[in-house]
Design a protein around this motif. Structure first.
Motif, short mmCIF file in Angstrom:
data_model
loop_
_atom_site.label_atom_id
_atom_site.label_comp_id
_atom_site.label_asym_id
_atom_site.label_seq_id
_atom_site.Cartn_x
_atom_site.Cartn_y
_atom_site.Cartn_z
N ILE A 34 1.45 7.39 -1.08
CA ILE A 34 2.19 8.17 -0.09
C ILE A 34 1.67 9.60 -0.04
O ILE A 34 1.46 10.18 1.05
N TRP A 48 1.63 11.51 12.89
CA TRP A 48 2.07 10.61 11.83
C TRP A 48 1.83 9.14 12.20
O TRP A 48 1.44 8.34 11.35
N ARG A 49 2.05 8.80 13.45
CA ARG A 49 1.92 7.41 13.86
C ARG A 49 0.48 6.90 13.79
O ARG A 49 0.25 5.68 13.81
N ALA A 53 -3.69 2.38 8.05
CA ALA A 53 -2.78 1.40 7.46
C ALA A 53 -2.84 1.39 5.94
O ALA A 53 -1.89 0.93 5.28
N GLY A 56 0.19 2.65 4.03
CA GLY A 56 1.48 2.01 4.22
C GLY A 56 2.09 2.39 5.55
O GLY A 56 1.41 2.86 6.47
N LYS A 57 3.39 2.19 5.68
CA LYS A 57 4.09 2.50 6.92
C LYS A 57 4.09 4.01 7.16
O LYS A 57 4.44 4.78 6.27
N TRP A 58 3.73 4.41 8.38
CA TRP A 58 3.65 5.83 8.68
C TRP A 58 5.01 6.51 8.54
O TRP A 58 5.09 7.66 8.11
N LYS A 59 6.07 5.81 8.88
CA LYS A 59 7.40 6.41 8.82
C LYS A 59 7.82 6.69 7.38
O LYS A 59 8.52 7.68 7.11
N THR A 60 7.38 5.85 6.45
CA THR A 60 7.68 6.09 5.04
C THR A 60 7.00 7.37 4.55
O THR A 60 7.60 8.19 3.86
N CYS A 62 5.96 9.92 6.47
CA CYS A 62 6.56 11.05 7.18
C CYS A 62 7.92 11.40 6.60
O CYS A 62 8.22 12.58 6.37
N GLU A 63 8.75 10.38 6.35
CA GLU A 63 10.11 10.63 5.87
C GLU A 63 10.11 11.22 4.46
O GLU A 63 10.92 12.10 4.15
#
Length: 292
Positions: A34, A48-49, A53, A56-60, A62-63
């Motif tokens: 991360i 961020w989007r 890959a 991992g998930k971009w939202k993870t 970013c958050e």
């Protein structure tokens, strides 16, 4: 391992200071992946989007950056890194300089909601500002980073303000943020041996503050201030001293700014919230301190 990912040595320095997994089990899993994703975004400036890959998930990604910016986790990690560096003798206290730099705000940085951002049920974002650290200046829509940098060209303290704010009023605020914990106990170190600054930091208030804290300083006095002191005679006080040789070391803080702005996400502000952008600059500072 990617081209600019954390090396093994850097990861070994950083790992002991990261939050441990909470009661939710794997909430803070995959720290290294991360953080590499956060560093990739800061280095390249991609949305961020558009993160690859492999992070991992971009939202993870970013958050986690948003949460750690809000609850002060990045601040704690930087403070721990400064303590380690001081114990190893890597902080050059002999000369610390203050300076500022303007960062052009991207159009995506505008339009933040007026209501306070909700991070979690019990978390209040740090560095919360009603103006979101944005303003209009000659450069357009900008914000400004004020910092104190040590002789090794790495930052000790940071402050975010709107772009049109002056430098002199921020000197005391920046100096109050210098607080390096000592691993062997005792009071944190808050004073450098010497402070350097440009003409913009010359004011009677700043000089009184530095004298009261017994901090030697080299700050040139503008012509109008010198002329005003002469007109006042004895009430104008003693002329300020100035050492050209010491003043040449002010380029060290300019090197610190250049190192921070090598991160495209710092050179151009994409974050809407001031506390998120402060976290972005803090992460860049952490990366500088991780390097041997």
């Amino acid at each position: 391992m990617g081209r600019a990912d954390l090396t093994r040595e850097e990861w070994d320095r950083l790992k002991p200071h990261l939050p441990k997994s909470g009661k939710r089990g794997g909430r803070w899993a995959s720290h290294r992946r991360i953080i590499n994703g956060i560093l990739y975004r800061q280095r390249t400036g991609v949305p961020w989007r558009d993160l690859p890959a492999r992070f991992g998930k971009w939202k993870t990604v970013c958050e986690r950056h948003r949460r750690w910016s809000a609850d002060g986790t990045w601040d704690k990690i930087l403070a721990a890194g400064l303590a380690d560096a001081d114990a190893e003798g890597r902080i050059h206290w002999s000369m610390v300089s203050v300076d500022s730099t303007s960062c052009r705000a991207h159009q995506h940085a505008a339009g933040a909601r007026k209501s306070p951002p909700r991070v979690s049920g019990r978390t209040t974002p740090r560095q919360r500002r009603p103006d979101e650290g944005l303003g209009r200046s000659r450069g357009g829509f900008t914000c400004k980073i004020h910092l104190a940098g040590e002789g090794g060209r790495r930052p000790l303290a940071l402050l975010i303000t709107p772009g049109q704010w002056g430098d002199a009023p921020q000197l005391i605020l920046v100096m109050e943020r210098i607080r390096v914990r000592r691993l062997d106990g005792g009071r944190p170190r808050t004073r450098p041996d010497h402070l350097g600054g440009a003409k913009a930091y010359s004011s009677r208030r700043n000089r009184r503050y530095l004298r009261r804290r017994q901090i030697k300083h080299t700050i040139p006095e503008p012509k109008d201030q010198r002329a005003h002191g002469k007109r006042r005679g004895s009430r104008g006080g003693r002329p300020t001293g100035f050492d050209k040789t010491i003043y040449k070391r002010r380029n060290e803080v300019e090197g610190t700014i250049n190192a921070l702005k090598n991160f495209r996400d710092v050179a151009t502000r994409f974050d809407k919230r001031a506390y998120v952008f402060y976290g972005t600059v803090t992460v860049a500072s952490i990366r500088l301190w991780l390097k041997p």
